[in-house]
Design an enzyme around this catalytic site. Structure first.
Site, mmCIF file in Angstrom:
data_model
loop_
_atom_site.group_PDB
_atom_site.id
_atom_site.type_symbol
_atom_site.label_atom_id
_atom_site.label_comp_id
_atom_site.label_asym_id
_atom_site.label_seq_id
_atom_site.Cartn_x
_atom_site.Cartn_y
_atom_site.Cartn_z
ATOM 1 N N CYS A 180 0.813 -1.226 0.000
ATOM 2 C CA CYS A 180 0.000 0.000 0.000
ATOM 3 C C CYS A 180 0.845 1.273 0.000
ATOM 4 C CB CYS A 180 -0.960 -0.002 1.183
ATOM 5 S SG CYS A 180 -0.146 -0.010 2.799
ATOM 6 N N HIS B 240 -0.985 11.463 15.872
ATOM 7 C CA HIS B 240 -1.620 10.709 14.792
ATOM 8 C C HIS B 240 -0.560 9.781 14.215
ATOM 9 C CE1 HIS B 240 -3.849 9.831 11.120
ATOM 10 N NE2 HIS B 240 -2.730 10.101 10.452
ATOM 11 N N HIS C 221 -3.913 4.767 10.150
ATOM 12 C CA HIS C 221 -5.251 4.182 10.223
ATOM 13 C C HIS C 221 -5.139 2.668 10.297
ATOM 14 C CE1 HIS C 221 -6.036 8.182 8.559
ATOM 15 N NE2 HIS C 221 -7.203 8.078 9.177
ATOM 16 N N ASP D 124 -8.389 -5.566 6.685
ATOM 17 C CA ASP D 124 -8.003 -6.374 5.526
ATOM 18 C C ASP D 124 -6.572 -6.905 5.640
ATOM 19 O OD1 ASP D 124 -6.554 -4.034 5.184
ATOM 20 O OD2 ASP D 124 -7.370 -3.573 3.203
ATOM 21 N N ARG E 121 -4.806 -4.464 9.453
ATOM 22 C CA ARG E 121 -3.674 -3.816 8.783
ATOM 23 C C ARG E 121 -3.529 -2.417 9.374
ATOM 24 N NH1 ARG E 121 -3.627 -0.399 4.015
ATOM 25 N NH2 ARG E 121 -5.778 -1.065 3.678
ATOM 26 N N CYS F 33 -1.939 0.680 9.077
ATOM 27 C CA CYS F 33 -1.271 1.400 7.996
ATOM 28 C C CYS F 33 -0.722 2.687 8.614
ATOM 29 C CB CYS F 33 -2.295 1.672 6.897
ATOM 30 S SG CYS F 33 -1.622 2.408 5.430
#
Length: 130
Positions: A65, A102, A105, A109, A117, A119
């Site tokens: 990704c 932060h 996310h 999946d 996951r 990410c």
């Protein structure tokens, strides 16, 4: 757990511009540009803001990704999840529970055993080899 609270000026002084934008303003680094995307050395990934241990290399996988991906947090108490409805999407934001940075996310999946996951932006992490 002791909360880390700093002024905006202190965060700006401590962090690089991209680290500051990602961690303090929920920005996202461009896909494939982060230093940890294709990084597979053994060790621990820490929060760049407060040095809280977040992810272990043995939970990292190549999701393709463009961002570092993990199937589990090192210690679930060190991260929290909140609904994010920015940009017309509904996602689950991942935040450092110690300093409110932060991180990225989490999506449903990922691979076994969790199916998750995480990410995560490289700019929110600091790596320490084992």
């Amino acid at each position: 757990m002791t909360k880390v609270v700093k002024s905006d000026a202190e965060w700006r002084h401590q962090l690089s511009p991209i680290q500051y934008e990602v961690t303090r303003h929920a920005a996202t680094e461009r896909a494939g540009t982060g230093e940890y995307d294709q990084h597979f050395e053994h060790g621990i990934y820490y929060c760049v803001c407060c040095d809280t241990p977040l992810f272990a290399s043995d939970t990292k996988f190549d999701a393709g990704c463009g961002w570092p991906s993990y199937f589990a947090a090192l210690d679930p108490d060190n991260v929290r999840e909140e609904e994010d409805t920015s940009y017309g999407m509904v996602r689950t934001e991942v935040i450092c529970n110690v300093c409110d940075a932060h991180l990225g996310h989490v999506f449903p999946d990922g691979p076994p055993p969790t199916g998750l996951r995480y990410c995560i932006n490289s700019a929110s992490l600091r790596f320490e080899p084992r």
